[in-house]
Design a protein around this motif. Structure first.
Motif, PDB file in Angstrom:
ATOM      1  N   LEU A 511       0.831  -1.200   0.000  1.00  0.00           N
ATOM      2  CA  LEU A 511       0.000   0.000   0.000  1.00  0.00           C
ATOM      3  C   LEU A 511       0.866   1.251   0.000  1.00  0.00           C
ATOM      4  O   LEU A 511       1.983   1.256   0.532  1.00  0.00           O
ATOM      5  N   TRP A 529      -3.149  -7.077  -0.946  1.00  0.00           N
ATOM      6  CA  TRP A 529      -4.200  -6.168  -0.508  1.00  0.00           C
ATOM      7  C   TRP A 529      -5.299  -6.101  -1.555  1.00  0.00           C
ATOM      8  O   TRP A 529      -5.061  -6.372  -2.736  1.00  0.00           O
ATOM      9  N   TYR A 565      -1.592  -0.629   8.815  1.00  0.00           N
ATOM     10  CA  TYR A 565      -1.828   0.672   8.181  1.00  0.00           C
ATOM     11  C   TYR A 565      -0.879   1.742   8.716  1.00  0.00           C
ATOM     12  O   TYR A 565      -0.637   2.750   8.047  1.00  0.00           O
ATOM     13  N   VAL A 568       2.148   2.619   6.414  1.00  0.00           N
ATOM     14  CA  VAL A 568       1.941   2.995   5.012  1.00  0.00           C
ATOM     15  C   VAL A 568       2.409   4.426   4.800  1.00  0.00           C
ATOM     16  O   VAL A 568       2.050   5.336   5.550  1.00  0.00           O
TER      17      VAL A 568
END
Length: 569
Positions: A511, A529, A565, A568
């Protein structure tokens, strides 16, 4: 009580312990996760596409003919849907029932092959349900478990119940036909060699070879005729492209220079350890195998006539997958049962040696328990490589305790060692599946994405998929229109131009910040993902342009606070 009634009651008593145990554990395990991509979701997508478009002759997926599999499994799913409505419960219950049928038929076959050794029949289902690979594979909505049922039934037709000595050739033909309707010509690899080698294991085949091979050939032709009764009209309806894919690509294309799953000849050799776990780590099994002596019993010869040709032929095929050998697991379980009986019948001291106990399995369970208990502190210290172990660490500690207790259970001395191993393996396999469900379900749960796509489809929006689409959202979203496969940047740009309100699915390996800023939805997906985009937004980003800010923030699954996350950029 008559002899027949007594025998029937004994057969029912034989089901008393292992069948309820298997049904209870399998039913609990299979509902710990939603249907998992790609295999289960793809099978459901095919069944749904056929159902919603009333196209029951030719399997379809994403609006196109699906030539990779024959239709019998889908028809069985449809039968349940006709009775109970469309749902994902019946297909999973069906898989559990198929597994139970394998156990029952394997016991019946063991009883017929070794009528003088009752212990072989009593322990065969325990051995079969203990095979971890077979159990876990049976929790997926796939085809080889059903093939195993037809292979077992075909074997029973060749070994009729006493006092009859003639095979049930009509039943053999029917079983071959049903197997062919389940997975195509590969059924012949599982079920025909044991007939061809009949004189090696069957006295009737030796004394009446003309009848054996004559009626057998007619039965094989009859089974092929059952398949042809579906293939011919299916090709007539779907045309030449379907015929080429069905006959050449999906059959010949897997035998030589496979277009998928191409492996070397020896590839199945190390897989034997996986397929036969946990018994490969049980010294008593190996001692029993070594205790087998010539001349081999006819029943054992029959099992070898089933196992050895199938293993050699599948090894010679270019395309290989571990689950291709699932229909051979019942025969392997009976061989192990015979080996253990042979060892126990011996009077020499090594047969009773403590070194033959299941101590390697217990030590393996202790080692796994130690690893699972160590994962949380290792994760807290940042010492775990990769995200799989990190995700596992969040829930691993209770499972460490479970495997510790299972190791102690297996280590216990005394009678009932085989049943302890089988029970521990079954429960350990179910625990592994539950661990998978708790740790990794966000990467395999297609329901939130499918709901978003279903809402878009209901709003008249077109949907595109970058790369190959495997139907993973079709059933979950009850979708009725095809998703477009987009190959290359130009295809994406053209799709966005034609469908300014469309959505596009992508599967990035990593990501970047723009994914979290502009995508509609982002979630882990298997090892990569999944991102769902407004088509114009993605097209602008791919051209290096800045899209407008989205009207709503990106949906981040399993939650915005998911640890992956945070890194990222």
């Amino acid at each position: 009580m008559t002899t027949t009634a007594y025998a029937r009651s004994e057969h029912l008593r034989a089901l008393l312990w292992w069948l309820p145990l298997y049904l209870a554990v399998a039913l609990v395990a299979i509902f710990t996760t939603p249907p998992i991509p790609l295999h289960s979701t793809r099978a459901l997508a095919v069944a749904w596409d056929m159902w919603v478009h009333h196209q029951f002759l030719v399997p379809h997926i994403n609006g196109a003919p699906y030539a990779q599999k024959a239709p019998l499994l889908f028809w069985l799913i449809h039968a349940g849907w006709a009775a109970f409505g469309v749902n994902d419960v019946w297909p999973r219950v069906l898989m559990v029932l198929i597994g139970a049928a394998q156990l029952i038929l394997a016991q019946v076959l063991a009883r017929r092959l070794f009528p003088e050794r009752a212990w072989v029949a009593r322990t065969t289902p325990w051995l079969l349900l203990a095979l971890a690979f077979g159990f876990l594979y049976g929790l997926q909505i796939m085809y080889d478990g059903l093939v195993a049922v037809w292979v077992l039934a075909a074997a029973l037709c060749l070994v009729p119940r006493r006092p009859r000595t003639a095979p049930y050739w009509i039943g053999y033909a029917l079983c071959l036909g049903l197997g062919l309707l389940t997975k195509g010509p590969v059924m012949l690899v599982h079920a025909v060699p044991v007939w061809l080698l009949g004189p090696w294991w069957c006295s009737r085949a030796r004394t009446q070879p003309a009848r054996w091979y004559g009626y057998g050939a007619l039965a094989v032709l009859g089974g092929c005729a059952i398949l042809a009764a579906w293939v011919v009209p299916a090709i007539a309806v779907s045309g030449g492209a379907y015929a080429h894919s069905l006959v050449y690509q999906q059959t010949g294309g897997r035998v030589v220079d496979a277009f998928i799953h191409q492996r070397p000849f020896w590839w199945y050799v190390p897989w034997l350890g996986v397929l036969l776990f946990p018994f490969v780590l049980w010294p008593r099994m190996w001692a029993g195998i070594l205790a087998l002596r010539r001349p081999l019993a006819p029943g054992l010869r029959m099992l070898l006539a089933w196992l050895v040709p199938a293993f050699v032929i599948f090894s010679a095929f270019s395309s290989k997958q571990g689950y291709y050998l699932v229909p051979e697991l019942p025969a392997a379980a009976i061989v192990v049962a015979v080996a253990i009986v042979t060892l126990r019948a011996g009077t020499h001291a090594p047969a009773r040696s403590a070194w033959l106990r299941a101590w390697p399995l217990a030590l393996g369970s202790f080692a796994l328990a130690a690893l699972l208990l160590a994962l949380p502190p290792l994760a807290a210290g940042g010492h775990l490589p990769g995200h799989w172990l990190h995700d596992c660490a969040r829930v691993s500690a209770p499972f460490g305790v479970i495997y510790l207790l299972l190791g102690v259970f297996v280590w216990l001395p005394g009678r009932g060692e085989l049943r302890r191993i089988a029970s521990a393996s079954l429960l350990g396999s179910a625990a592994a599946y539950a661990l998978f469900a708790l740790a990794f379900t966000p990467a395999f749960d297609m329901r939130p994405a499918a709901q978003l796509l279903a809402h878009a489809e209901a709003s008249g929006r077109a949907i595109g998929n970058v790369g190959d689409y495997d139907g993973q959202f079709e059933f979950m979203g009850r979708m009725t229109r095809p998703i477009s496969n987009l190959y290359g940047q130009q295809a994406l740009q053209d799709f966005a131009a034609r469908h300014p309100r469309g959505l596009v699915l992508t599967y990035p390996d990593l990501l970047v910040a723009n994914d979290l800023r502009y995508a509609r939805l982002v979630q882990p997906y298997r090892g990569v993902w999944l991102a769902i985009w407004d088509a114009p937004t993605l097209a602008l980003l791919e051209r290096g342009q800045q899209p407008p800010e989205p009207a709503a923030p990106t949906i981040l699954l399993p939650s915005a606070g998911y640890w992956r996350y945070a890194g990222v950029q």
